[in-house]
Write a protein that holds these residues in place. Structure first.
Motif, PDB file in Angstrom:
ATOM      1  N   PHE A   1      62.432 115.781  -7.138  1.00 42.39           N
ATOM      2  CA  PHE A   1      63.731 115.136  -7.257  1.00 42.39           C
ATOM      3  C   PHE A   1      64.848 116.153  -7.010  1.00 42.39           C
ATOM      4  O   PHE A   1      64.711 117.333  -7.338  1.00 42.39           O
ATOM      5  N   LEU A   2      65.924 115.671  -6.461  1.00 41.65           N
ATOM      6  CA  LEU A   2      67.131 116.465  -6.245  1.00 41.65           C
ATOM      7  C   LEU A   2      68.254 115.855  -7.072  1.00 41.65           C
ATOM      8  O   LEU A   2      68.514 114.659  -6.976  1.00 41.65           O
ATOM      9  N   ALA A   3      68.891 116.669  -7.879  1.00 40.56           N
ATOM     10  CA  ALA A   3      70.006 116.197  -8.700  1.00 40.56           C
ATOM     11  C   ALA A   3      71.267 116.978  -8.349  1.00 40.56           C
ATOM     12  O   ALA A   3      71.216 118.189  -8.113  1.00 40.56           O
ATOM     13  N   LYS A   4      72.369 116.276  -8.315  1.00 38.11           N
ATOM     14  CA  LYS A   4      73.673 116.904  -8.139  1.00 38.11           C
ATOM     15  C   LYS A   4      74.556 116.474  -9.301  1.00 38.11           C
ATOM     16  O   LYS A   4      74.491 115.327  -9.752  1.00 38.11           O
ATOM     17  N   VAL A   5      75.373 117.400  -9.789  1.00 33.04           N
ATOM     18  CA  VAL A   5      76.248 117.087 -10.913  1.00 33.04           C
ATOM     19  C   VAL A   5      77.693 117.152 -10.443  1.00 33.04           C
ATOM     20  O   VAL A   5      78.105 118.100  -9.766  1.00 33.04           O
ATOM     21  N   PHE A   6      78.418 116.103 -10.781  1.00 39.52           N
ATOM     22  CA  PHE A   6      79.815 115.974 -10.364  1.00 39.52           C
ATOM     23  C   PHE A   6      80.732 115.864 -11.582  1.00 39.52           C
ATOM     24  O   PHE A   6      80.347 115.320 -12.619  1.00 39.52           O
ATOM     25  N   VAL A   7      81.943 116.366 -11.405  1.00 40.36           N
ATOM     26  CA  VAL A   7      83.024 116.097 -12.350  1.00 40.36           C
ATOM     27  C   VAL A   7      84.129 115.458 -11.522  1.00 40.36           C
ATOM     28  O   VAL A   7      84.723 116.111 -10.662  1.00 40.36           O
ATOM     29  N   GLY A   8      84.338 114.178 -11.746  1.00 33.83           N
ATOM     30  CA  GLY A   8      85.197 113.435 -10.833  1.00 33.83           C
ATOM     31  C   GLY A   8      84.515 113.371  -9.484  1.00 33.83           C
ATOM     32  O   GLY A   8      83.348 113.009  -9.373  1.00 33.83           O
ATOM     33  N   ASP A   9      85.235 113.784  -8.435  1.00 30.07           N
ATOM     34  CA  ASP A   9      84.655 113.781  -7.092  1.00 30.07           C
ATOM     35  C   ASP A   9      84.141 115.156  -6.676  1.00 30.07           C
ATOM     36  O   ASP A   9      83.616 115.317  -5.574  1.00 30.07           O
ATOM     37  N   LYS A  10      84.276 116.145  -7.557  1.00 32.25           N
ATOM     38  CA  LYS A  10      83.893 117.511  -7.202  1.00 32.25           C
ATOM     39  C   LYS A  10      82.462 117.818  -7.636  1.00 32.25           C
ATOM     40  O   LYS A  10      82.089 117.596  -8.785  1.00 32.25           O
TER      41      LYS A  10
END
Length: 228
Positions: A188-197
């Protein structure tokens, strides 16, 4: 047989023990795999382990409780619980998963254990009280000196604290997709965002592991930038 495996609804138990590799290789099976149950079991274990620590350690600070909870429900520990109640040899796996050592794979065992917990909960009319004594006995079997060092087990919590303290925005959002691997050993690949960043990304053999790695990556980038 352990009480958690004694369900009135045998169909529900079969689903809890059935990995998607078995369903893929046996289309005549006609049943569902255990992934939805795994999702519910994960939520139940997170809550009940937190409740257990809150009741058992009345003087413990939040930070240490968070780390201990992470250690109680991480892949390695849940796989040990699964082995203890006999989940490992009762899993329904495809031939490919079996050839790759699926019956001893901690990721498969821990995921199946989560599904069994959810199935037991549903089989008892969604009564969480039915789960408490069985899980408390398993939690009690974990030594008090369980490792609780500040590592990636609480990276998601630390990153969330940083976000709330420094950005004043909503908590981090994790977007996780299956990016490869085999049916019995996905990646699995996970990305973490805060708002759109986007702040970080990570890979793992489970969604939880990938999200932890994404949080670790985000914290490392903050530290490199002198922001943590």
């Amino acid at each position: 047989m352990h009480k958690l495996l004694e369900l009135r609804n045998e169909k529900l138990l079969r689903q809890a023990l059935t990995h998607r590799s078995y369903v893929n290789e046996n289309p005549e099976f006609g049943g569902d795999n255990n992934e939805r149950l795994e999702f519910l079991g994960d939520a139940l274990l997170t809550f009940l382990s937190g409740e257990y620590l809150y009741q058992r350690y009345p003087q413990m600070e939040e930070d240490e409780m968070t780390r201990r909870r992470s250690a109680l429900v991480d892949e390695k520990q849940l796989a040990r619980f699964g082995n203890e109640i006999g989940v490992d040899l009762r899993m329904r796996l495809g031939k490919g998963a079996i050839r790759e050592g699926g019956f001893t794979n901690p990721n498969l065992i821990s995921s199946t254990f989560e599904a069994v917990v959810a199935a037991y909960y549903l089989d008892n009319h969604s009564d969480i009280n039915a789960l408490r004594p069985h899980l408390q006995a398993l939690f009690d079997s974990v030594p008090d000196n369980i490792v609780v060092s500040r590592s990636d087990v609480d990276a998601k919590n630390r990153f969330q604290q940083w976000v709330l303290a420094n950005t004043g925005t909503n908590p981090p959002k994790y977007v996780t997709i299956q990016s490869g691997g085999l049916s019995h050993a996905p990646e699995f690949l996970a990305k973490v965002f805060v708002g759109d960043k986007e702040y970080g990304e990570g890979r793992g053999h489970s969604k939880k592991e990938a999200e932890k790695r994404a949080a670790v990556d985000a914290l490392a980038k903050l530290k490199k930038s002198g922001l943590e």
